[in-house]
Structure formats: structure tokens, C-alpha cells
Write a protein that holds these residues in place. Sequence first.
Motif, PDB file in Angstrom:
ATOM      1  N   VAL A 181      50.042  -8.480  26.837  1.00 31.18           N
ATOM      2  CA  VAL A 181      50.152  -7.901  25.495  1.00 31.18           C
ATOM      3  C   VAL A 181      50.679  -8.938  24.508  1.00 31.18           C
ATOM      4  CG1 VAL A 181      51.392  -6.194  24.104  1.00 31.18           C
ATOM      5  CG2 VAL A 181      50.383  -5.525  26.277  1.00 31.18           C
ATOM      6  N   LEU A 182      51.678  -9.697  24.906  1.00 35.91           N
ATOM      7  CA  LEU A 182      52.235 -10.723  24.016  1.00 35.91           C
ATOM      8  C   LEU A 182      51.218 -11.813  23.712  1.00 35.91           C
ATOM      9  CD1 LEU A 182      55.834 -11.009  25.483  1.00 35.91           C
ATOM     10  CD2 LEU A 182      55.150  -9.969  23.318  1.00 35.91           C
ATOM     11  N   ILE A 183      50.410 -12.182  24.688  1.00 29.24           N
ATOM     12  CA  ILE A 183      49.351 -13.170  24.461  1.00 29.24           C
ATOM     13  C   ILE A 183      48.326 -12.613  23.477  1.00 29.24           C
ATOM     14  CG2 ILE A 183      47.391 -14.346  25.548  1.00 29.24           C
ATOM     15  CD1 ILE A 183      49.234 -14.683  28.028  1.00 29.24           C
ATOM     16  N   ALA A 184      47.953 -11.349  23.629  1.00 26.64           N
ATOM     17  CA  ALA A 184      46.991 -10.725  22.715  1.00 26.64           C
ATOM     18  C   ALA A 184      47.540 -10.686  21.295  1.00 26.64           C
ATOM     19  CB  ALA A 184      46.646  -9.317  23.194  1.00 26.64           C
ATOM     20  N   ILE A 185      48.818 -10.363  21.153  1.00 24.58           N
ATOM     21  CA  ILE A 185      49.444 -10.356  19.828  1.00 24.58           C
ATOM     22  C   ILE A 185      49.412 -11.753  19.220  1.00 24.58           C
ATOM     23  CG2 ILE A 185      51.661 -10.102  18.627  1.00 24.58           C
ATOM     24  CD1 ILE A 185      52.244  -7.768  20.579  1.00 24.58           C
ATOM     25  N   SER A 186      49.675 -12.754  20.035  1.00 23.02           N
ATOM     26  CA  SER A 186      49.654 -14.135  19.561  1.00 23.02           C
ATOM     27  C   SER A 186      48.265 -14.541  19.068  1.00 23.02           C
ATOM     28  CB  SER A 186      50.105 -15.061  20.695  1.00 23.02           C
ATOM     29  OG  SER A 186      50.048 -16.400  20.304  1.00 23.02           O
ATOM     30  N   VAL A 187      47.240 -14.156  19.817  1.00 22.36           N
ATOM     31  CA  VAL A 187      45.861 -14.487  19.433  1.00 22.36           C
ATOM     32  C   VAL A 187      45.502 -13.824  18.108  1.00 22.36           C
ATOM     33  CG1 VAL A 187      43.436 -14.142  20.074  1.00 22.36           C
ATOM     34  CG2 VAL A 187      45.076 -14.938  21.780  1.00 22.36           C
ATOM     35  N   VAL A 188      45.846 -12.552  17.959  1.00 21.93           N
ATOM     36  CA  VAL A 188      45.544 -11.828  16.726  1.00 21.93           C
ATOM     37  C   VAL A 188      46.323 -12.425  15.556  1.00 21.93           C
ATOM     38  CG1 VAL A 188      45.743  -9.594  15.565  1.00 21.93           C
ATOM     39  CG2 VAL A 188      44.890  -9.703  17.908  1.00 21.93           C
ATOM     40  N   SER A 189      47.568 -12.784  15.783  1.00 24.73           N
ATOM     41  CA  SER A 189      48.385 -13.389  14.727  1.00 24.73           C
ATOM     42  C   SER A 189      47.773 -14.704  14.254  1.00 24.73           C
ATOM     43  CB  SER A 189      49.808 -13.642  15.224  1.00 24.73           C
ATOM     44  OG  SER A 189      50.428 -12.440  15.562  1.00 24.73           O
ATOM     45  N   LYS A 190      47.276 -15.503  15.192  1.00 27.75           N
ATOM     46  CA  LYS A 190      46.641 -16.774  14.842  1.00 27.75           C
ATOM     47  C   LYS A 190      45.398 -16.535  13.994  1.00 27.75           C
ATOM     48  CE  LYS A 190      45.532 -21.248  15.681  1.00 27.75           C
ATOM     49  NZ  LYS A 190      44.823 -21.617  14.494  1.00 27.75           N
ATOM     50  N   ARG A 191      44.600 -15.551  14.362  1.00 29.49           N
ATOM     51  CA  ARG A 191      43.391 -15.237  13.592  1.00 29.49           C
ATOM     52  C   ARG A 191      43.747 -14.784  12.175  1.00 29.49           C
ATOM     53  NH1 ARG A 191      39.928 -11.889  18.102  1.00 29.49           N
ATOM     54  NH2 ARG A 191      39.535 -13.657  19.469  1.00 29.49           N
ATOM     55  N   ILE A 192      44.771 -13.958  12.047  1.00 27.74           N
ATOM     56  CA  ILE A 192      45.199 -13.490  10.729  1.00 27.74           C
ATOM     57  C   ILE A 192      45.689 -14.670   9.892  1.00 27.74           C
ATOM     58  CG2 ILE A 192      46.929 -12.120   9.499  1.00 27.74           C
ATOM     59  CD1 ILE A 192      46.710 -10.078  11.811  1.00 27.74           C
ATOM     60  N   ALA A 193      46.467 -15.559  10.500  1.00 24.53           N
ATOM     61  CA  ALA A 193      46.969 -16.736   9.789  1.00 24.53           C
ATOM     62  C   ALA A 193      45.812 -17.616   9.322  1.00 24.53           C
ATOM     63  CB  ALA A 193      47.912 -17.532  10.682  1.00 24.53           C
ATOM     64  N   ASP A 194      44.803 -17.795  10.162  1.00 27.47           N
ATOM     65  CA  ASP A 194      43.632 -18.593   9.778  1.00 27.47           C
ATOM     66  C   ASP A 194      42.885 -17.955   8.613  1.00 27.47           C
ATOM     67  OD1 ASP A 194      44.202 -20.439  11.746  1.00 27.47           O
ATOM     68  OD2 ASP A 194      42.721 -19.646  13.170  1.00 27.47           O
ATOM     69  N   ARG A 195      42.742 -16.637   8.639  1.00 27.97           N
ATOM     70  CA  ARG A 195      42.051 -15.941   7.548  1.00 27.97           C
ATOM     71  C   ARG A 195      42.837 -16.024   6.246  1.00 27.97           C
ATOM     72  NH1 ARG A 195      39.577 -10.563  10.526  1.00 27.97           N
ATOM     73  NH2 ARG A 195      38.166 -11.712  11.886  1.00 27.97           N
ATOM     74  N   LEU A 196      44.160 -15.896   6.342  1.00 30.45           N
ATOM     75  CA  LEU A 196      44.985 -16.023   5.141  1.00 30.45           C
ATOM     76  C   LEU A 196      44.880 -17.418   4.543  1.00 30.45           C
ATOM     77  CD1 LEU A 196      48.210 -14.070   6.130  1.00 30.45           C
ATOM     78  CD2 LEU A 196      46.543 -13.444   4.398  1.00 30.45           C
TER      79      LEU A 196
END
Length: 60
Positions: free
Chosen positions: A24-39
Motif C-alpha cells: 500500500v505504501l509503495i502504491a501511495i508513493s507511485v501515485v504521489s510521484k505521478r501527481i507531482a509530475d502532473r503538477l
Amino acid sequence: MTNRCRTGTNDCKSQELDRELSDVLIAISVVSKRIADRLSAVSGGEKMNMEGGNPDGKGK
């Protein structure tokens, strides 16, 4: 790596929960990275210039 459990203990259950939490923590990290890239893409690489601004943060 092989996990072994003793009979009558909750060790395996604990290891399974640890693995699930890790996933779950790895999945959160992946999603956070994608959001940061989009921002970053949306902002267009603009940098905020804090020099010369009004101290109250309001424009003219």
C-alpha cells in the motif's frame, strides 16, 4: 526469501500484514510521484519570484 511460521503463532499473519502495508505504501508513493509530475507539467516550470513582492502578499 522463505518465510516460516511456527504452529500456534500469529507470526505469519503479522508478516502478511507487513507485506500488505508495504504494498500500500509503495502504491501511495507511485501515485504521489505521478501527481507531482502532473503538477510540474501544469505549472509549466514557472518559478515564483518572491523578491520585490508586497509583504502582505497582495497585488497592486
